[in-house]
Write a protein that holds these residues in place. Sequence first.
Motif, PDB file in Angstrom:
ATOM      1  N   ALA A  15       0.949   9.607  10.068  1.00 57.40           N
ATOM      2  CA  ALA A  15       2.105   8.714  10.111  1.00 57.40           C
ATOM      3  C   ALA A  15       1.709   7.284   9.741  1.00 57.40           C
ATOM      4  CB  ALA A  15       2.735   8.745  11.499  1.00 57.40           C
ATOM      5  N   LEU A  16       0.565   6.833  10.246  1.00 56.87           N
ATOM      6  CA  LEU A  16       0.097   5.476   9.930  1.00 56.87           C
ATOM      7  C   LEU A  16      -0.236   5.345   8.448  1.00 56.87           C
ATOM      8  CD1 LEU A  16      -2.182   4.745  13.031  1.00 56.87           C
ATOM      9  CD2 LEU A  16       0.101   3.835  12.554  1.00 56.87           C
ATOM     10  N   LEU A  17      -0.886   6.363   7.887  1.00 52.17           N
ATOM     11  CA  LEU A  17      -1.211   6.330   6.462  1.00 52.17           C
ATOM     12  C   LEU A  17       0.052   6.365   5.610  1.00 52.17           C
ATOM     13  CD1 LEU A  17      -4.292   8.745   6.302  1.00 52.17           C
ATOM     14  CD2 LEU A  17      -4.287   6.263   6.000  1.00 52.17           C
ATOM     15  N   CYS A  18       1.046   7.120   6.054  1.00 50.84           N
ATOM     16  CA  CYS A  18       2.314   7.189   5.342  1.00 50.84           C
ATOM     17  C   CYS A  18       3.001   5.824   5.311  1.00 50.84           C
ATOM     18  CB  CYS A  18       3.216   8.235   5.990  1.00 50.84           C
ATOM     19  SG  CYS A  18       4.793   8.491   5.146  1.00 50.84           S
ATOM     20  N   LEU A  19       3.045   5.161   6.459  1.00 48.91           N
ATOM     21  CA  LEU A  19       3.679   3.844   6.530  1.00 48.91           C
ATOM     22  C   LEU A  19       2.904   2.815   5.722  1.00 48.91           C
ATOM     23  CD1 LEU A  19       4.630   3.744  10.331  1.00 48.91           C
ATOM     24  CD2 LEU A  19       6.176   4.047   8.385  1.00 48.91           C
ATOM     25  N   ALA A  20       1.558   2.862   5.791  1.00 51.87           N
ATOM     26  CA  ALA A  20       0.737   1.917   5.040  1.00 51.87           C
ATOM     27  C   ALA A  20       0.927   2.108   3.536  1.00 51.87           C
ATOM     28  CB  ALA A  20      -0.733   2.090   5.411  1.00 51.87           C
ATOM     29  N   THR A  21       0.989   3.362   3.093  1.00 50.95           N
ATOM     30  CA  THR A  21       1.175   3.635   1.667  1.00 50.95           C
ATOM     31  C   THR A  21       2.551   3.181   1.202  1.00 50.95           C
ATOM     32  OG1 THR A  21      -0.285   5.564   1.835  1.00 50.95           O
ATOM     33  CG2 THR A  21       1.122   5.417  -0.109  1.00 50.95           C
ATOM     34  N   ALA A  22       3.570   3.404   2.033  1.00 53.94           N
ATOM     35  CA  ALA A  22       4.918   2.946   1.679  1.00 53.94           C
ATOM     36  C   ALA A  22       4.952   1.421   1.555  1.00 53.94           C
ATOM     37  CB  ALA A  22       5.923   3.430   2.722  1.00 53.94           C
ATOM     38  N   ARG A  27       4.869  -3.446  -1.973  1.00 50.68           N
ATOM     39  CA  ARG A  27       4.113  -4.656  -2.301  1.00 50.68           C
ATOM     40  C   ARG A  27       3.558  -4.616  -3.730  1.00 50.68           C
ATOM     41  NH1 ARG A  27       1.217  -8.998  -0.579  1.00 50.68           N
ATOM     42  NH2 ARG A  27      -0.925  -9.160  -1.344  1.00 50.68           N
ATOM     43  N   GLY A  28       3.254  -3.420  -4.203  1.00 50.47           N
ATOM     44  CA  GLY A  28       2.659  -3.284  -5.526  1.00 50.47           C
ATOM     45  C   GLY A  28       3.548  -3.698  -6.673  1.00 50.47           C
ATOM     46  N   HIS A  29       4.829  -3.958  -6.412  1.00 52.60           N
ATOM     47  CA  HIS A  29       5.726  -4.418  -7.467  1.00 52.60           C
ATOM     48  C   HIS A  29       5.539  -5.900  -7.769  1.00 52.60           C
ATOM     49  CE1 HIS A  29       7.983  -0.731  -8.025  1.00 52.60           C
ATOM     50  NE2 HIS A  29       8.010  -0.581  -6.712  1.00 52.60           N
ATOM     51  N   TYR A  30       4.811  -6.623  -6.909  1.00 49.35           N
ATOM     52  CA  TYR A  30       4.599  -8.048  -7.180  1.00 49.35           C
ATOM     53  C   TYR A  30       3.182  -8.521  -6.860  1.00 49.35           C
ATOM     54  CZ  TYR A  30       5.528  -8.353  -2.148  1.00 49.35           C
ATOM     55  OH  TYR A  30       5.493  -8.174  -0.782  1.00 49.35           O
ATOM     56  N   ALA A  31       2.297  -7.606  -6.458  1.00 47.59           N
ATOM     57  CA  ALA A  31       0.917  -8.006  -6.155  1.00 47.59           C
ATOM     58  C   ALA A  31      -0.005  -6.802  -6.282  1.00 47.59           C
ATOM     59  CB  ALA A  31       0.817  -8.602  -4.754  1.00 47.59           C
ATOM     60  N   ARG A  32      -1.258  -7.063  -6.643  1.00 45.99           N
ATOM     61  CA  ARG A  32      -2.277  -6.015  -6.707  1.00 45.99           C
ATOM     62  C   ARG A  32      -3.261  -6.230  -5.566  1.00 45.99           C
ATOM     63  NH1 ARG A  32      -7.227  -6.182  -8.139  1.00 45.99           N
ATOM     64  NH2 ARG A  32      -6.978  -8.208  -9.143  1.00 45.99           N
ATOM     65  N   ARG A  50       1.732  -1.360  -8.795  1.00 48.99           N
ATOM     66  CA  ARG A  50       2.794  -0.832  -9.627  1.00 48.99           C
ATOM     67  C   ARG A  50       3.015   0.668  -9.472  1.00 48.99           C
ATOM     68  NH1 ARG A  50       5.560  -5.052 -12.499  1.00 48.99           N
ATOM     69  NH2 ARG A  50       4.261  -6.867 -12.089  1.00 48.99           N
ATOM     70  N   GLY A  51       3.138   1.113  -8.229  1.00 47.53           N
ATOM     71  CA  GLY A  51       3.487   2.504  -7.977  1.00 47.53           C
ATOM     72  C   GLY A  51       2.331   3.474  -7.997  1.00 47.53           C
ATOM     73  N   ARG A  52       1.104   2.983  -8.092  1.00 47.50           N
ATOM     74  CA  ARG A  52      -0.049   3.878  -8.148  1.00 47.50           C
ATOM     75  C   ARG A  52      -1.203   3.350  -7.318  1.00 47.50           C
ATOM     76  NH1 ARG A  52      -0.420   4.681 -14.724  1.00 47.50           N
ATOM     77  NH2 ARG A  52       1.814   4.873 -15.087  1.00 47.50           N
ATOM     78  N   ILE A  53      -1.976   4.272  -6.817  1.00 42.45           N
ATOM     79  CA  ILE A  53      -3.281   3.970  -6.226  1.00 42.45           C
ATOM     80  C   ILE A  53      -4.312   4.485  -7.212  1.00 42.45           C
ATOM     81  CG2 ILE A  53      -4.867   4.518  -4.336  1.00 42.45           C
ATOM     82  CD1 ILE A  53      -2.423   4.760  -2.518  1.00 42.45           C
TER      83      ILE A  53
END
Length: 205
Positions: A15-22, A27-32, A50-53
């Motif tokens: 659950a924590l990993l799911c929330l962190a990834t979300a 955030r990835g839409h405006y920062a890396r 930008r939508g990827r790890i």
Amino acid sequence: MKPRLLTRFLTILSALLCLATAFLWIRGHYARDGIWYSTDSMRYSLHSYRGRIFAWTLSVAPNPTAMVWSTPLKMGTGFQLDSVADSWYAPYIGPSKGINLETDFLEVPSAWGGVDKKWLGFRYVRNDAWYPRAQLQMGYPTARSRAIFVPHWAVVLLTAILPAIALLRFVRNRGKIGQCRTCGYDLRATPGRCPECGTEPSPAQ
């Protein structure tokens, strides 16, 4: 560790990993955001953007001092955290420079050759010439890149499986009389306390 405790631990971790990834997905839409480990000849990194790890290895041999990084972080050896907002790159990516920040980290020009496999947002890149031009203004003596891209949505779905199962089990067991509201164990023989998970039923139950 007992199976029940292990399952509960893995569910909470998922659950924590799911929330962190979300969070990183948004955030990835405006920062890396990235984590680097650098040696005198190689750089290993994990990024969210930008939508990827993506996991990325990059050669800095034979002359690491020949490169200049366009980033607030002064890259050195060892572990380092690197978080850069898109707005920071503005002086380096104008139309006159021919750099599109949207694809600079994520797209490898086909003319550079190498291996580039794509499938549903997943990607594997092996190339001896690629580096993000917005990041490295002076270039590399060599730029041997290896990268694996995984979409954020895939990680969110994977890490949401255990929490979803736990939630469905909780909802299903909550309304059953004579069963533990947490794990569903039959409490008719031990109504005062669940021998499976230790939950004490409420008087109403």
